[in-house]
Design a protein around this motif. Sequence first.
Motif, PDB file in Angstrom:
ATOM      1  N   VAL A 195      -6.293   7.064   2.817  1.00  0.00           N
ATOM      2  CA  VAL A 195      -6.162   5.640   3.102  1.00  0.00           C
ATOM      3  C   VAL A 195      -5.017   5.422   4.074  1.00  0.00           C
ATOM      4  CG1 VAL A 195      -4.747   5.267   1.031  1.00  0.00           C
ATOM      5  CG2 VAL A 195      -5.902   3.332   2.088  1.00  0.00           C
ATOM      6  N   CYS A 230      -2.831   2.238   5.707  1.00  0.00           N
ATOM      7  CA  CYS A 230      -2.618   0.801   5.507  1.00  0.00           C
ATOM      8  C   CYS A 230      -1.383   0.353   6.277  1.00  0.00           C
ATOM      9  CB  CYS A 230      -2.442   0.481   4.019  1.00  0.00           C
ATOM     10  SG  CYS A 230      -0.924   1.121   3.297  1.00  0.00           S
ATOM     11  N   LYS A 231      -1.279  -0.948   6.421  1.00  0.00           N
ATOM     12  CA  LYS A 231      -0.122  -1.519   7.106  1.00  0.00           C
ATOM     13  C   LYS A 231       1.024  -1.673   6.121  1.00  0.00           C
ATOM     14  CE  LYS A 231      -2.697  -4.141  10.583  1.00  0.00           C
ATOM     15  NZ  LYS A 231      -2.981  -5.492  11.121  1.00  0.00           N
ATOM     16  N   THR A 241       1.407  -3.951   2.535  1.00  0.00           N
ATOM     17  CA  THR A 241       0.178  -4.124   1.757  1.00  0.00           C
ATOM     18  C   THR A 241       0.225  -3.244   0.512  1.00  0.00           C
ATOM     19  OG1 THR A 241      -0.975  -2.428   3.009  1.00  0.00           O
ATOM     20  CG2 THR A 241      -1.154  -4.696   3.800  1.00  0.00           C
ATOM     21  N   VAL A 254      -1.923  -0.728  -2.191  1.00  0.00           N
ATOM     22  CA  VAL A 254      -3.024   0.238  -2.190  1.00  0.00           C
ATOM     23  C   VAL A 254      -3.283   0.697  -3.615  1.00  0.00           C
ATOM     24  CG1 VAL A 254      -3.746   2.530  -1.433  1.00  0.00           C
ATOM     25  CG2 VAL A 254      -2.470   1.052   0.123  1.00  0.00           C
ATOM     26  N   LEU A 271      -2.046   9.102   1.532  1.00  0.00           N
ATOM     27  CA  LEU A 271      -1.673   7.735   1.900  1.00  0.00           C
ATOM     28  C   LEU A 271      -0.790   7.764   3.138  1.00  0.00           C
ATOM     29  CD1 LEU A 271      -1.371   4.672   1.435  1.00  0.00           C
ATOM     30  CD2 LEU A 271       0.537   5.189  -0.110  1.00  0.00           C
ATOM     31  N   VAL A 297       1.159   5.054   5.576  1.00  0.00           N
ATOM     32  CA  VAL A 297       1.564   3.659   5.749  1.00  0.00           C
ATOM     33  C   VAL A 297       2.145   3.504   7.147  1.00  0.00           C
ATOM     34  CG1 VAL A 297       2.919   1.757   4.819  1.00  0.00           C
ATOM     35  CG2 VAL A 297       2.083   3.555   3.287  1.00  0.00           C
TER      36      VAL A 297
END
Lengths: 110, 115
Positions: B11, B13-14, B17, B19, B112, B114
Motif C-alpha cells: 500500500v 498512501c499520502k 492518511t 491505513v 507500507l 508513506v
Amino acid sequence: DAKTTQPNSMESNEEEPVHLPCNHSTISGTDYIHWYRQLPSQGPEYVIHGLTSNVNNRMASLAIAEDRKSSTLILHRATLRDAAVYYCILRDPSNYQLIWGAGTKLIIKP
Amino acid sequence: GAVVSQHPSRVICKSGTSVKIECRSLDFQATTMFWYRQFPKQSLMLMATSNEGSKATYEQGVEKDKFLINHASLTLSTLTVTSAHPEDSSFYICSARVPTNEKLFFGSGTQLSVL
C-alpha cells in the motif's frame, strides 16, 4: 528473554547439506528452540522446533546439544529455494512471543 | 498447514492518511495474533500481541494510539496505522498462534510506503 547468537551469513553449494549453528547459552530449562526462515519480501515460515531431543521433519533436522546451550539446523540437501534468512529463536512457554535475532543469511551457490 | 492471509500486500498512501491492514486465519481459530514491523535488512520487531475480545498489549515504545489493533473475532485481527508519516514506512507482518500448537503461522506481509 534468553538470546541467541548466529553467524551473519553462510554459503553452501546446491545439493549439499547445510549446518546452521545457533548458540543460546542462557536458555532456561523450559524454553523451546524454534527455527523460522524468511525469503525476501515474504513473511517468515516455520521450519522446525524442539525442546530437548533431536527432531526431524520433511524440511529439516534439528540437533540439540545435550546441555541445550546450542543447536544446529540441518538442511540435508540444499536447493536454490532454500536461500533465505534463518532465525533461531527461544520461546518462553509462559507466553507465545518470539523475540527475533539477526538471523543467518544462507546463500546457495548453483 | 494452517494459513494466515494478510491484506493488502502493498500500500502506498499520502502522509496524514490512515491505513488498515487485515490478518485472517483461514482454516483455524487464532486466540492470539502478533504484529511485527521490519525495516530493510533488519530483523522482525514485535509491536503488539492481541488476544480475541480483549485489548492488545503493546511493546515498549510502540504508540497504541498510532497503531490501533482490533481482534474482534477468532479469525480476524486488524492493524490501523493512523495519520501515517514517512517514518512509518515499513514491512508489517502478522502471525497467529494455533491453540495447543507450538508453531506460529505468518502472513505474507504488507509493505507500507508513506509519501
